[in-house]
Design an enzyme around this catalytic site. Structure first.
Site, PDB file in Angstrom:
ATOM      1  N   PRO A   3       9.016  35.128  43.663  1.00 27.97           N
ATOM      2  CA  PRO A   3       9.114  36.791  42.802  1.00 27.97           C
ATOM      3  C   PRO A   3      11.191  35.986  43.325  1.00 27.97           C
ATOM      4  O   PRO A   3      11.333  36.343  44.103  1.00 27.97           O
ATOM      5  CB  PRO A   3       8.855  37.632  43.437  1.00 27.97           C
ATOM      6  CG  PRO A   3       8.019  37.080  44.539  1.00 27.97           C
ATOM      7  CD  PRO A   3       8.344  35.437  44.538  1.00 27.97           C
ATOM      8  N   LEU A   4      12.341  35.966  42.627  1.00 28.05           N
ATOM      9  CA  LEU A   4      13.262  35.887  42.101  1.00 28.05           C
ATOM     10  C   LEU A   4      14.244  37.323  42.038  1.00 28.05           C
ATOM     11  O   LEU A   4      14.249  36.592  40.726  1.00 28.05           O
ATOM     12  CB  LEU A   4      13.616  34.554  41.687  1.00 28.05           C
ATOM     13  CG  LEU A   4      12.604  33.946  42.842  1.00 28.05           C
ATOM     14  CD1 LEU A   4      12.934  32.296  41.520  1.00 28.05           C
ATOM     15  CD2 LEU A   4      13.461  33.096  43.807  1.00 28.05           C
ATOM     16  N   THR A   5      14.494  37.549  42.086  1.00 26.52           N
ATOM     17  CA  THR A   5      15.199  39.266  41.738  1.00 26.52           C
ATOM     18  C   THR A   5      16.355  38.393  40.714  1.00 26.52           C
ATOM     19  O   THR A   5      17.543  37.411  41.457  1.00 26.52           O
ATOM     20  CB  THR A   5      16.013  39.708  42.983  1.00 26.52           C
ATOM     21  OG1 THR A   5      15.118  40.879  43.084  1.00 26.52           O
ATOM     22  CG2 THR A   5      16.919  40.645  42.474  1.00 26.52           C
ATOM     23  N   GLN A  78       5.277  41.219  39.819  1.00 28.48           N
ATOM     24  CA  GLN A  78       5.473  41.942  40.864  1.00 28.48           C
ATOM     25  C   GLN A  78       5.076  43.292  40.780  1.00 28.48           C
ATOM     26  O   GLN A  78       6.406  43.592  40.767  1.00 28.48           O
ATOM     27  CB  GLN A  78       6.266  40.784  41.770  1.00 28.48           C
ATOM     28  CG  GLN A  78       6.396  41.731  43.395  1.00 28.48           C
ATOM     29  CD  GLN A  78       7.284  41.307  44.237  1.00 28.48           C
ATOM     30  OE1 GLN A  78       8.751  41.367  43.907  1.00 28.48           O
ATOM     31  NE2 GLN A  78       6.780  40.143  45.240  1.00 28.48           N
ATOM     32  N   TYR A 158      10.406  47.684  51.684  1.00 30.41           N
ATOM     33  CA  TYR A 158      10.573  48.154  50.803  1.00 30.41           C
ATOM     34  C   TYR A 158       8.961  49.603  50.683  1.00 30.41           C
ATOM     35  O   TYR A 158       9.399  49.100  51.768  1.00 30.41           O
ATOM     36  CB  TYR A 158      10.358  47.422  49.232  1.00 30.41           C
ATOM     37  CG  TYR A 158      11.228  46.549  48.736  1.00 30.41           C
ATOM     38  CD1 TYR A 158      12.495  47.214  48.422  1.00 30.41           C
ATOM     39  CD2 TYR A 158      11.451  45.547  48.711  1.00 30.41           C
ATOM     40  CE1 TYR A 158      13.449  46.631  48.610  1.00 30.41           C
ATOM     41  CE2 TYR A 158      12.242  44.093  48.791  1.00 30.41           C
ATOM     42  CZ  TYR A 158      13.574  44.625  48.095  1.00 30.41           C
ATOM     43  OH  TYR A 158      14.483  43.882  48.355  1.00 30.41           O
ATOM     44  N   ARG A 205       1.624  40.482  49.020  1.00 31.79           N
ATOM     45  CA  ARG A 205       3.062  39.768  49.148  1.00 31.79           C
ATOM     46  C   ARG A 205       2.952  40.360  50.569  1.00 31.79           C
ATOM     47  O   ARG A 205       3.119  42.101  50.492  1.00 31.79           O
ATOM     48  CB  ARG A 205       3.968  39.961  48.550  1.00 31.79           C
ATOM     49  CG  ARG A 205       4.753  38.364  48.847  1.00 31.79           C
ATOM     50  CD  ARG A 205       5.772  38.452  48.029  1.00 31.79           C
ATOM     51  NE  ARG A 205       6.999  37.661  48.362  1.00 31.79           N
ATOM     52  CZ  ARG A 205       6.822  36.121  48.256  1.00 31.79           C
ATOM     53  NH1 ARG A 205       5.747  35.775  47.941  1.00 31.79           N
ATOM     54  NH2 ARG A 205       8.078  35.555  48.983  1.00 31.79           N
ATOM     55  N   GLY A 295      10.804  29.023  45.679  1.00 30.32           N
ATOM     56  CA  GLY A 295      12.277  29.652  45.670  1.00 30.32           C
ATOM     57  C   GLY A 295      13.572  29.229  44.199  1.00 30.32           C
ATOM     58  O   GLY A 295      12.729  29.112  42.822  1.00 30.32           O
TER      59      GLY A 295
END
Length: 338
Positions: A3-5, A78, A158, A205, A295
């Site tokens: 997962p890549l913002t 995600q 988070y 995760r 990533g």
């Protein structure tokens, strides 16, 4: 793919043409994990972050999932509630929530510029079921948008991670204090989502000892006890898998947690340093995990599978464009020409 913002979805949180193309290009990675997507407006953490709330957001994601499937790939969403790692300037003025009224030290980027993280509202025991329902509805929405499953974001400081980490969780009720209590909210959330969409489509995760964004886990024995309590509770669910972010996949913590979980185990070593082909091969050769999550090499190389398979040179990621807008540094990384 990790997962890549990327912050490319606009203020309305709707994935557009660039987002569709970005994920389509990387379908050969096998299984893609989407960037963190918020299940409620209060859970939005970043500017231009995509959501799983409105009909337009779901329609945008359906275009993404259709494109990935057309290329033969799989993609899971995600589902990420930012908890205290946000600001009312990003949540439409909604209250920032967390396990305890402890602010993150530092600044965050809002639509109006950088601002200090606020002191969050400490969720009451009575409010927790509604937050769990946000994760459940967001996960249902992901399935309606064509995703092959969801990954619940219990890492990187988070909301779910905030309950696990003693620095962020100062509660004295059944959700704080002892490791088993700090794991309780994550257990209940994972259990509820698995019941709603199926355990075989539910991933989790985690990032023990990552120590970012104020979620500090510096007592090794407490950390092991907390995550062991978590995994022993969710192991019987038969989840699709567990993804762990940790710099030492061969270490005793990671391998003990793998044994406690007992299911498919994904390893991501590349947060501090970029994951190389040699890193991935080492995980496979030593049996430290069942798959490797990659990533930044995937960010800069949409054809990473081919490049690694054939020993081809890699594009270098352009950090200056990680969180900007538009196609530059997003969908314009070249495929190998020959």
């Amino acid at each position: 793919m990790a997962p890549l913002t990327r912050s490319r979805s606009g203020r309305d949180g709707v994935p557009g043409d660039d987002v569709v193309e970005y994920y389509r290009q990387r379908a050969s990675m096998g299984m893609l994990v989407s960037e963190g997507t918020y299940p409620s407006f209060a859970g939005q953490g970043f500017v231009r972050q995509p959501g799983l709330v409105t009909a337009d957001q779901l329609a945008g994601w359906k275009r993404v999932t259709d494109a990935v499937h057309a290329e033969g790939g799989l993609i899971i969403a995600q589902v990420m509630h930012a908890g205290r790692v946000t600001h009312p300037g990003n949540t439409g003025g909604r209250e920032v929530v967390a396990p305890s009224a402890v602010a993150v030290d530092g600044l965050t980027r809002t639509y109006d510029g950088k601002a200090p993280y606020p002191v969050p509202h400490a969720l009451t025991t009575e409010e927790l079921p509604a937050v769990i329902e946000e994760f459940v509805q967001g996960s249902r929405n992901a399935m309606a948008a064509g995703f092959d499953g969801v990954e619940l974001h219990g890492a990187n400081g988070y909301l779910l991670h905030e309950f696990l980490a003693p620095s962020a969780n100062r509660r004295t009720d059944a959700y704080g204090g002892r490791p088993e209590n700090r794991a309780r909210f994550v257990v209940e959330t994972v259990t509820a989502v698995a019941a709603a969409i199926g355990a075989g489509r539910t991933w989790l995760r985690i990032s023990p000892e990552h120590n970012v964004q104020g979620a500090l886990e510096t007592d090794a024995s407490d950390t092991l006890a907390t995550y062991r309590a978590l995994l022993q509770e969710i192991a019987p669910l038969g989840l699709a898998g567990l993804s762990i972010l940790h710099s030492d996949p061969s270490g005793s913590l990671v391998q003990e947690l793998r044994a406690a979980f007992g299911g498919p185990f994904l390893v991501n070593t590349g947060f501090g340093t970029i994951t190389t082909l040699e890193d991935a091969q080492a995980v496979a050769a030593h049996g430290w995990g069942d798959a490797v999550v990659v990533g930044r090499p995937a960010l800069a190389n949409p054809d990473l599978v081919r490049r690694w398979s054939e020993g081809l040179p890699l594009n270098e990621p352009d950090r200056a464009t990680f969180y900007t807008e538009g196609a530059s540094g997003y969908t314009d990384y070249p495929f190998w020409a020959n």
